[in-house]
Scaffold this active site. Structure first.
Site, PDB file in Angstrom:
ATOM      1  N   LYS A 175      78.068 -15.097  18.976  1.00 54.06           N
ATOM      2  CA  LYS A 175      77.219 -16.072  18.283  1.00 54.06           C
ATOM      3  C   LYS A 175      78.006 -17.327  17.936  1.00 54.06           C
ATOM      4  CE  LYS A 175      76.704 -15.996  13.677  1.00 54.06           C
ATOM      5  NZ  LYS A 175      76.826 -17.277  12.975  1.00 54.06           N
ATOM      6  N   ASN A 176      79.187 -17.138  17.347  1.00 50.92           N
ATOM      7  CA  ASN A 176      79.930 -18.293  16.851  1.00 50.92           C
ATOM      8  C   ASN A 176      80.424 -19.193  17.969  1.00 50.92           C
ATOM      9  OD1 ASN A 176      79.459 -17.592  14.258  1.00 50.92           O
ATOM     10  ND2 ASN A 176      81.541 -16.888  13.793  1.00 50.92           N
TER      11      ASN A 176
ATOM     12  N   ASP B 167      85.363 -12.261   8.730  1.00 50.63           N
ATOM     13  CA  ASP B 167      84.033 -11.787   9.113  1.00 50.63           C
ATOM     14  C   ASP B 167      83.980 -10.268   9.304  1.00 50.63           C
ATOM     15  OD1 ASP B 167      83.044 -14.315   8.989  1.00 50.63           O
ATOM     16  OD2 ASP B 167      82.915 -14.633  11.153  1.00 50.63           O
TER      17      ASP B 167
ATOM     18  N   ARG C   8      82.162 -24.087   0.813  1.00 49.88           N
ATOM     19  CA  ARG C   8      82.131 -24.472   2.227  1.00 49.88           C
ATOM     20  C   ARG C   8      81.852 -25.962   2.454  1.00 49.88           C
ATOM     21  NH1 ARG C   8      79.455 -19.895   5.947  1.00 49.88           N
ATOM     22  NH2 ARG C   8      80.962 -20.681   7.432  1.00 49.88           N
TER      23      ARG C   8
ATOM     24  N   CYS D 120      75.483 -19.776   4.996  1.00 54.73           N
ATOM     25  CA  CYS D 120      75.742 -18.576   4.203  1.00 54.73           C
ATOM     26  C   CYS D 120      76.244 -18.971   2.819  1.00 54.73           C
ATOM     27  CB  CYS D 120      76.832 -17.739   4.858  1.00 54.73           C
ATOM     28  SG  CYS D 120      76.253 -16.670   6.150  1.00 54.73           S
TER      29      CYS D 120
ATOM     30  N   ARG E  49      70.365 -13.064  12.073  1.00 52.53           N
ATOM     31  CA  ARG E  49      71.059 -14.298  12.452  1.00 52.53           C
ATOM     32  C   ARG E  49      72.201 -13.996  13.413  1.00 52.53           C
ATOM     33  NH1 ARG E  49      73.598 -17.312   7.928  1.00 52.53           N
ATOM     34  NH2 ARG E  49      74.364 -18.298   9.812  1.00 52.53           N
TER      35      ARG E  49
HETATM   36  C1  UD1 Z   1      83.633 -20.147  10.985  1.00 53.13           C
HETATM   37  C2  UD1 Z   1      82.691 -19.030  11.358  1.00 53.13           C
HETATM   38  C3  UD1 Z   1      82.602 -18.009  10.255  1.00 53.13           C
HETATM   39  C4  UD1 Z   1      83.982 -17.519   9.875  1.00 53.13           C
HETATM   40  C5  UD1 Z   1      84.923 -18.694   9.587  1.00 53.13           C
HETATM   41  C6  UD1 Z   1      86.367 -18.264   9.345  1.00 53.13           C
HETATM   42  C7  UD1 Z   1      81.062 -20.140  12.758  1.00 53.13           C
HETATM   43  C8  UD1 Z   1      79.653 -20.579  12.918  1.00 53.13           C
HETATM   44  N1  UD1 Z   1      81.372 -19.587  11.594  1.00 53.13           N
HETATM   45  O1  UD1 Z   1      83.084 -20.772   9.834  1.00 53.13           O
HETATM   46  O2  UD1 Z   1      81.794 -16.916  10.703  1.00 53.13           O
HETATM   47  O3  UD1 Z   1      83.902 -16.714   8.719  1.00 53.13           O
HETATM   48  O4  UD1 Z   1      84.919 -19.611  10.701  1.00 53.13           O
HETATM   49  O5  UD1 Z   1      86.818 -17.505  10.408  1.00 53.13           O
HETATM   50  O6  UD1 Z   1      81.859 -20.251  13.665  1.00 53.13           O
HETATM   51  N2  UD1 Z   1      86.783 -25.772   4.575  1.00 53.13           N
HETATM   52  C9  UD1 Z   1      86.933 -26.893   3.785  1.00 53.13           C
HETATM   53  N3  UD1 Z   1      86.581 -28.108   4.300  1.00 53.13           N
HETATM   54  C10 UD1 Z   1      86.084 -28.228   5.573  1.00 53.13           C
HETATM   55  C11 UD1 Z   1      85.952 -27.080   6.369  1.00 53.13           C
HETATM   56  C12 UD1 Z   1      86.315 -25.872   5.840  1.00 53.13           C
HETATM   57  O7  UD1 Z   1      87.366 -26.810   2.637  1.00 53.13           O
HETATM   58  O8  UD1 Z   1      85.779 -29.360   5.984  1.00 53.13           O
HETATM   59  C13 UD1 Z   1      87.192 -24.452   4.040  1.00 53.13           C
HETATM   60  C14 UD1 Z   1      86.038 -23.451   3.955  1.00 53.13           C
HETATM   61  O9  UD1 Z   1      85.306 -23.601   2.770  1.00 53.13           O
HETATM   62  C15 UD1 Z   1      86.796 -22.144   4.026  1.00 53.13           C
HETATM   63  C16 UD1 Z   1      87.966 -22.457   4.968  1.00 53.13           C
HETATM   64  O10 UD1 Z   1      88.076 -23.864   4.972  1.00 53.13           O
HETATM   65  O11 UD1 Z   1      87.294 -21.783   2.773  1.00 53.13           O
HETATM   66  C17 UD1 Z   1      87.784 -21.979   6.389  1.00 53.13           C
HETATM   67  O12 UD1 Z   1      86.538 -22.396   6.864  1.00 53.13           O
HETATM   68  P1  UD1 Z   1      86.241 -22.651   8.410  1.00 53.13           P
HETATM   69  O13 UD1 Z   1      87.350 -22.055   9.210  1.00 53.13           O
HETATM   70  O14 UD1 Z   1      85.935 -24.078   8.584  1.00 53.13           O
HETATM   71  O15 UD1 Z   1      84.938 -21.782   8.617  1.00 53.13           O
HETATM   72  P2  UD1 Z   1      83.616 -22.207   9.380  1.00 53.13           P
HETATM   73  O16 UD1 Z   1      83.932 -23.003  10.586  1.00 53.13           O
HETATM   74  O17 UD1 Z   1      82.636 -22.729   8.413  1.00 53.13           O
END
Ligand code: UD1
Length: 428
Positions: A22-23, A310, A125, A120, A402
């Protein structure tokens, strides 16, 4: 809202085919905006999230065709031109990753208006890293009334971008924009998840020039245009890891097919430590557990290749039944222990302090009514339900839909007593 009812206690025996990730699929779908030629994605999962994104892409001008190909489900995405560079709150709030259309829209049209995401409810986030990276590439960004207004009328240009911490989404988003930027972009402290490599492989097949994806340093040499082509979505490591844990919790022997065991190595090592037999097979991995009780194991979540956040909730469900105490530390997301009170309803003994959960294994769980809170948490309740005595009913399973394709079918084919109860409204 649908519910899922499980009568626990059956051991799982058989094989489970793993779907496309999915991701990865949702980022690859966003990548189709970068070209006016058709992109055919094979090994596509059919999920609520891919449907959400298809709906958004259609509004932007993409023709989305889902079909059954010789190798299973595939989706053809074709955007001859962007008819609208506007992604509304209604469409983006349903799935956070829809925000990733922003980069391709700016790269292709020079402007976009995209809602800040929902998604979520696991911590705040934010998307600050995404926006900083796009600004570094020359986009002018304004935030107003929950929307990102982005402009780059003369196109994006390459830059050196060092992420202060690892973000999967920001790494992918930057790649999606940098491929069409003028000159070289270097991403430092990039995420190394298999989905990043999958996205880079697809973009390179389309004519992009990306080196180093899957490592912490990625170099992109911008190109003028991208073509279409065919790409097979990487197998879903989180789905594979989830069923590996399900097999471990019930006992029995399950073969996971069409998956890449090396992508869940951190989980498999922990399963072995806990007393589960893990055997690689040519197209996946076999998970076997005998009648002896599992040992408790400590886990710390980390970006890839560490233990995936995850899979944290699923592993915690497993540890509720292990002998002894297991300490599970969550370092990637704040507030990712929402499954704990629900697991407690089944009789689990867990205390949480900050980012750390202490799980004291109990002899047995007992079925109860529980509520899914987010995608991965909800599947941990299914796992616990498979092992609990009596019936567990998981409410709000739209979270599960989802991210898990045909979950009941895949589990019941291996002997689980699990069924979907259609359509009754939750009182909550
Ligand atoms: C993706 C995955 C999710 C997984 C996560 C970590 C998808 C659709 N989702 O989420 O299933 O749990 O990677 O492996 O691919 N952060 C910030 N600022 C930003 C971006 C992120 O502070 O601009 C923080 C987030 O709040 C979190 C951390 O960075 O604490 C990691 O997040 P990130 O790796 O970006 O996760 P996602 O891409 O949202």
């Amino acid at each position: 809202m649908d519910r899922i009812a499980i009568v626990g206690g059956a051991t799982l025996e058989g094989s489970i085919p793993i779907s496309g990730a999915k991701n990865s699929a949702i980022k690859l779908m966003a990548a189709s905006l970068l070209t006016d030629a058709p992109l055919r994605l094979t090994n596509m999962p059919r999920l609520a999230d891919t449907r959400f994104l298809a709906r958004l892409l259609r509004r932007l001008g993409t023709e989305v065709t889902e079909q059954d190909g010789v190798d299973g489900p595939e989706t053809v995405l074709h955007t001859p031109e962007i008819v609208s560079a506007f992604a509304s709150y209604d469409l983006v709030r349903q799935m956070r990753a829809s925000f990733n259309v922003l980069g391709p829209l700016i790269a292709r049209t020079g402007h976009a208006k995209v809602s800040l995401p929902g998604g979520c409810s696991i911590g705040a986030r934010p998307v600050d890293l995404h926006l900083k990276a796009l600004e570094a590439l020359g986009a002018h960004i304004d935030l107003n009334e929950g929307y990102v207004y982005a402009q780059a009328p003369r196109g994006l240009k390459g830059a050196r971008i060092e992420f202060p911490f690892v973000s999967v989404g920001a790494t992918e988003h930057t790649l999606l924009a940098a491929v069409l930027a003028r000159g070289e972009t270097t991403l430092l402290n990039a995420a190394q998840e298999p989905e990043i490599e999958d996205l880079a492989n697809c973009l390179n097949m389309m004519g992009a020039r990306i080196e180093g994806a899957g490592t912490a340093t990625i170099r992109v040499t911008g190109v003028d245009r991208l073509a279409g082509g065919d790409h097979a979505v990487v197998p879903d490591r989180i789905e594979a890891g989830t069923y590996a844990v399900a097999a471990a919790v019930t006992g029995g022997c399950v073969r996971l097919t069409n998956c890449r065991a090396e992508h869940i190595q951190a989980l498999l090592s922990k399963l072995v430590e806990a007393g589960v037999e893990v055997t690689p097979t040519p197209d996946g991995v076999q998970i076997r557990r005998g009648p002896e009780r599992l040992r408790s194991v400590d886990v710390v979540t980390d970006p890839y290749p560490g233990f995936a956040t995850d899979l944290q909730a699923q592993f915690m469900a497993l540890m509720t039944l292990a002998a002894g105490e297991s300490v599970i530390r969550e370092t990637v997301f704040e507030n990712r222990f929402m499954h704990v009170p629900e697991l407690a309803r089944l009789g689990a003994d867990i205390t949480v302090h900050g980012g750390e959960a202490r799980v004291r294994g109990v002899e047995a769980l007992n079925g109860a009514q529980v509520m899914a809170t987010d995608l991965r948490a909800s599947v941990s309740l299914v796992i616990a339900g498979l092992a609990a005595r009596g019936e567990t009913v998981v409410h709000r399973v739209y979270h599960l839909d989802r991210g898990f394709e045909r979950l009941e079918e895949k589990l019941s084919n291996c002997g689980a007593d699990i069924r979907r109860l259609k359509g009754e409204e939750d009182a909550a």
